[in-house]
Design a protein around this motif. Structure first.
Motif, PDB file in Angstrom:
ATOM      1  N   PRO A 259      -7.169  34.950  30.533  1.00  0.00           N
ATOM      2  CA  PRO A 259      -8.621  34.671  30.441  1.00  0.00           C
ATOM      3  C   PRO A 259      -8.963  33.542  29.480  1.00  0.00           C
ATOM      4  O   PRO A 259      -9.933  32.818  29.694  1.00  0.00           O
ATOM      5  CB  PRO A 259      -9.216  36.002  29.978  1.00  0.00           C
ATOM      6  CG  PRO A 259      -8.096  36.769  29.402  1.00  0.00           C
ATOM      7  CD  PRO A 259      -6.876  36.342  30.138  1.00  0.00           C
ATOM      8  N   LEU A 260      -8.157  33.373  28.411  1.00  0.00           N
ATOM      9  CA  LEU A 260      -8.413  32.262  27.499  1.00  0.00           C
ATOM     10  C   LEU A 260      -8.157  30.920  28.181  1.00  0.00           C
ATOM     11  O   LEU A 260      -8.892  29.949  27.970  1.00  0.00           O
ATOM     12  CB  LEU A 260      -7.538  32.398  26.247  1.00  0.00           C
ATOM     13  CG  LEU A 260      -7.947  33.494  25.261  1.00  0.00           C
ATOM     14  CD1 LEU A 260      -6.924  33.619  24.139  1.00  0.00           C
ATOM     15  CD2 LEU A 260      -9.329  33.223  24.683  1.00  0.00           C
ATOM     16  N   LEU A 261      -7.105  30.862  29.006  1.00  0.00           N
ATOM     17  CA  LEU A 261      -6.850  29.637  29.766  1.00  0.00           C
ATOM     18  C   LEU A 261      -7.992  29.363  30.745  1.00  0.00           C
ATOM     19  O   LEU A 261      -8.417  28.211  30.915  1.00  0.00           O
ATOM     20  CB  LEU A 261      -5.518  29.757  30.518  1.00  0.00           C
ATOM     21  CG  LEU A 261      -4.258  29.736  29.656  1.00  0.00           C
ATOM     22  CD1 LEU A 261      -3.020  29.959  30.521  1.00  0.00           C
ATOM     23  CD2 LEU A 261      -4.130  28.413  28.905  1.00  0.00           C
ATOM     24  N   LEU A 262      -8.482  30.423  31.385  1.00  0.00           N
ATOM     25  CA  LEU A 262      -9.600  30.253  32.308  1.00  0.00           C
ATOM     26  C   LEU A 262     -10.848  29.806  31.561  1.00  0.00           C
ATOM     27  O   LEU A 262     -11.614  28.964  32.051  1.00  0.00           O
ATOM     28  CB  LEU A 262      -9.860  31.566  33.044  1.00  0.00           C
ATOM     29  CG  LEU A 262     -10.970  31.550  34.097  1.00  0.00           C
ATOM     30  CD1 LEU A 262     -10.649  30.542  35.194  1.00  0.00           C
ATOM     31  CD2 LEU A 262     -11.162  32.937  34.701  1.00  0.00           C
ATOM     32  N   LEU A 263     -11.049  30.357  30.352  1.00  0.00           N
ATOM     33  CA  LEU A 263     -12.201  29.951  29.540  1.00  0.00           C
ATOM     34  C   LEU A 263     -12.118  28.479  29.172  1.00  0.00           C
ATOM     35  O   LEU A 263     -13.117  27.753  29.222  1.00  0.00           O
ATOM     36  CB  LEU A 263     -12.276  30.818  28.279  1.00  0.00           C
ATOM     37  CG  LEU A 263     -13.428  30.532  27.311  1.00  0.00           C
ATOM     38  CD1 LEU A 263     -14.762  30.750  27.999  1.00  0.00           C
ATOM     39  CD2 LEU A 263     -13.320  31.418  26.074  1.00  0.00           C
ATOM     40  N   PHE A 264     -10.919  28.012  28.820  1.00  0.00           N
ATOM     41  CA  PHE A 264     -10.761  26.587  28.504  1.00  0.00           C
ATOM     42  C   PHE A 264     -11.009  25.737  29.743  1.00  0.00           C
ATOM     43  O   PHE A 264     -11.627  24.671  29.665  1.00  0.00           O
ATOM     44  CB  PHE A 264      -9.356  26.308  27.967  1.00  0.00           C
ATOM     45  CG  PHE A 264      -9.069  24.834  27.798  1.00  0.00           C
ATOM     46  CD1 PHE A 264      -9.600  24.132  26.731  1.00  0.00           C
ATOM     47  CD2 PHE A 264      -8.298  24.146  28.726  1.00  0.00           C
ATOM     48  CE1 PHE A 264      -9.363  22.775  26.578  1.00  0.00           C
ATOM     49  CE2 PHE A 264      -8.054  22.794  28.587  1.00  0.00           C
ATOM     50  CZ  PHE A 264      -8.590  22.104  27.512  1.00  0.00           C
TER      51      PHE A 264
ATOM     52  N   ALA B   1     -17.232  36.004  28.268  1.00  0.00           N
ATOM     53  CA  ALA B   1     -17.025  34.563  28.298  1.00  0.00           C
ATOM     54  C   ALA B   1     -16.438  34.095  29.621  1.00  0.00           C
ATOM     55  O   ALA B   1     -16.654  32.948  30.020  1.00  0.00           O
ATOM     56  CB  ALA B   1     -16.117  34.137  27.144  1.00  0.00           C
ATOM     57  N   VAL B   2     -15.687  34.961  30.302  1.00  0.00           N
ATOM     58  CA  VAL B   2     -15.072  34.529  31.558  1.00  0.00           C
ATOM     59  C   VAL B   2     -15.809  35.053  32.787  1.00  0.00           C
ATOM     60  O   VAL B   2     -15.617  34.535  33.885  1.00  0.00           O
ATOM     61  CB  VAL B   2     -13.585  34.953  31.634  1.00  0.00           C
ATOM     62  CG1 VAL B   2     -12.775  34.219  30.589  1.00  0.00           C
ATOM     63  CG2 VAL B   2     -13.415  36.447  31.500  1.00  0.00           C
ATOM     64  N   THR B   3     -16.636  36.087  32.633  1.00  0.00           N
ATOM     65  CA  THR B   3     -17.381  36.583  33.788  1.00  0.00           C
ATOM     66  C   THR B   3     -18.795  36.031  33.841  1.00  0.00           C
ATOM     67  O   THR B   3     -19.318  35.747  34.916  1.00  0.00           O
ATOM     68  CB  THR B   3     -17.463  38.120  33.790  1.00  0.00           C
ATOM     69  OG1 THR B   3     -18.164  38.573  32.618  1.00  0.00           O
ATOM     70  CG2 THR B   3     -16.070  38.735  33.821  1.00  0.00           C
ATOM     71  N   GLY B   4     -19.454  35.891  32.676  1.00  0.00           N
ATOM     72  CA  GLY B   4     -20.782  35.301  32.639  1.00  0.00           C
ATOM     73  C   GLY B   4     -21.904  36.218  33.076  1.00  0.00           C
ATOM     74  O   GLY B   4     -23.046  35.796  33.125  1.00  0.00           O
TER      75      GLY B   4
ATOM     76  N   GLY C 197     -13.560  27.400  37.870  1.00  0.00           N
ATOM     77  CA  GLY C 197     -13.450  28.767  37.364  1.00  0.00           C
ATOM     78  C   GLY C 197     -13.302  29.776  38.478  1.00  0.00           C
ATOM     79  O   GLY C 197     -12.541  30.752  38.360  1.00  0.00           O
ATOM     80  N   THR C 198     -14.016  29.567  39.584  1.00  0.00           N
ATOM     81  CA  THR C 198     -13.888  30.466  40.725  1.00  0.00           C
ATOM     82  C   THR C 198     -12.473  30.416  41.297  1.00  0.00           C
ATOM     83  O   THR C 198     -11.881  31.454  41.615  1.00  0.00           O
ATOM     84  CB  THR C 198     -14.917  30.087  41.809  1.00  0.00           C
ATOM     85  OG1 THR C 198     -16.234  30.177  41.252  1.00  0.00           O
ATOM     86  CG2 THR C 198     -14.803  31.014  43.002  1.00  0.00           C
ATOM     87  N   ALA C 199     -11.926  29.196  41.417  1.00  0.00           N
ATOM     88  CA  ALA C 199     -10.549  29.067  41.892  1.00  0.00           C
ATOM     89  C   ALA C 199      -9.574  29.749  40.925  1.00  0.00           C
ATOM     90  O   ALA C 199      -8.620  30.426  41.347  1.00  0.00           O
ATOM     91  CB  ALA C 199     -10.191  27.591  42.060  1.00  0.00           C
TER      92      ALA C 199
END
Length: 470
Positions: free
Chosen positions: A236-241, A116-119, A261-263
């Motif tokens: 990672p959950l924060l990044l996913l949100f 979910a966070v790498t894609g 997301g990159t940042a």
């Protein structure tokens, strides 16, 4: 020579080029331009018709939606190298390690979160394989199950937002990325549950194939372990949100969310103490290669489709598929079987750019909702990473697996997981609300009952270049 035989002849020429092993992007260009010149000689259209090609290519290069691909790819490449997977898997494995199948449960859950966070499938499979596979084999896991669960957990990345496949499909089907992401959430959760249920079934029926970790390998239960799990999962959950939440709430476009997301991935790498300019250069190089591959394939597909439509190829495909016995059900069964077989030989980018634009007008004519149809195809495309001889997830596992793990064991280990992916295809066909409940407010509207007033594309005229994306 009759124009009716031109579309099948052109399609057969493309198949011959692909079977000969030529690169897909160049095969598409060669077939498109070669047949285009041939058709001009036969008088099917004038040379001015090919003047529609430059606006199409420029439209690809200026498409804002496609900018999301390098951003999400760069985000995944950074996260792959920043140590996120190690912390996640180690803590989750400790949490479930005392029960049979605990390591496999951890691999599925962490693989889904990492996807979910790498894609990207490569990042998930390689990260999970390097970390989890040696541990599973060391503690007595069956080789086929261990390699299969690692490969399958990585392919969830194809379906779970923010997926590159869904971005490409939304572009080719002319639908919102946000709707595609919302529609894929339910099937992605069902896929995870199916995988967990399979592991649980193996643990009950044959616990010797998925033994629990020995006591000496386990940490003491208590808050230190739980805090460690939270410390691994919360970032990672924060990044996913940050990525998915802003898209679903309409606060950001996919391109803007990818940039954020990159940042965020760079920030996570800095917090983990793994950030370096070398890491950033390697991640940017990986993103550049994948993006260039996508653009070249898309340009080739555009050259092919322009000439193909010039000889009424879209009408030929529509007549071929719209009149299948069984109506909508017959069409869906044929398409899913066709996509599954193509997955043995082509990757999802090639299938999405070559085949999906030909299927969309037929699906529209049959009153099939294109968001539901796109998610259904995305589920099916997962299997292209698991099916020999060109299943890339199997190649990744082979490259990192110990030498005593045979290639036959890897291929045989993939079979149950492919069956579970096909089972999800059947579930979504029977229960369309799994896709539509978030999009349509839980009304359970059958996609087959939704009429979308989109006229089928017509071949461009010399004076009016047809838009690239429908």
């Amino acid at each position: 020579m009759s124009v009716e035989i031109m579309p099948p002849l052109m399609f057969a020429g493309l198949v011959v080029f692909l079977l000969m092993g030529f690169p897909v992007a160049f095969s598409l260009c060669a077939v498109g331009l070669g047949f285009g010149l041939f058709f001009i000689e036969l008088g099917f259209f004038t040379p001015a018709y090919l003047g529609n090609l430059p606006p199409r290519v420029f439209g690809i290069l200026s498409n804002d939606l496609l900018l999301a691909i390098p951003f999400f790819t760069l985000m995944g490449a950074i996260l792959e190298r920043c140590g996120l997977a190690e912390e996640l898997l180690e803590s989750t494995a400790q949490l479930f390690g005392k029960i049979p199948g605990g390591l496999a449960f951890a691999v599925v859950l962490v693989g889904a979160l990492l996807g979910a966070v790498t894609g990207t499938v490569a990042a998930s499979v390689l990260a999970m394989g390097v970390i989890a596979l040696p541990i599973m084999l060391r503690y007595g896991y069956d080789q086929r199950l261990a390699t299969g669960v690692v490969a399958a957990s990585g392919t969830i990345t194809q379906l779970i937002p923010p997926s590159l496949v869904l971005i490409v499909l939304s572009d080719q089907l002319g639908r919102s990325v946000g709707d595609m992401y919302a529609g894929a959430i339910g099937p992605a959760l069902l896929q995870i549950l199916l995988f967990l249920a399979f592991v649980a079934g193996v643990a009950i029926v044959a616990p010797h194939r998925v033994p629990a970790l020995p006591p000496e390998a386990l940490m003491a239960r208590g808050w230190p372990l739980y805090l460690r799990v939270l410390r691994g999962m919360v970032p990672p959950l924060l990044l996913l949100f940050l990525v998915l939440g802003t898209i679903l709430m309409g606060l950001a476009t996919p391109t803007e969310a990818g940039a954020m997301g990159t940042a965020g991935a760079v920030a996570l790498a800095i917090l983990n103490g793994r950030f370096s300019w070398k890491l950033l250069r390697e991640a940017m190089g990986n993103a550049m290669r994948i993006t260039a591959m996508v653009i070249y394939i898309l340009i080739g597909a555009t050259v092919f489709s322009l000439v193909f439509q010039g000889v009424d190829g879209s009408h030929w495909v529509e007549g071929l598929l719209a009149n299948l016995p069984g109506g909508q059900i017959g069409f869906l069964l044929f398409v899913n079987a066709f996509i599954f077989v193509l997955g043995f030989f082509l990757d999802f980018f090639e299938i999405a750019f070559i085949v999906v634009p030909l299927l969309a007008p037929v699906a529209t004519k049959l009153d099939i909702d294109l968001v539901w149809f796109g998610v259904l195809l995305c589920i099916n495309l997962q299997s292209s990473f698991m099916t020999p001889p060109f299943g890339f997830a199997l190649f990744y596992i082979r490259s990192i697996a110990p030498k005593f793990v045979s290639t036959q064991a890897i291929y045989r280990g993939a079979i149950p997981w492919i069956c579970l992916q096909l089972l999800l295809v059947a579930i979504v066909m029977i229960w369309p609300e799994a896709v539509t409940f978030l999009i349509q407010g839980g009304t359970g509207v059958d996609p087959a009952s939704v009429t979308i007033d989109v006229p089928p594309p017509a071949p461009p005229s010399d004076d009016d270049a047809m838009p690239i994306f429908r």
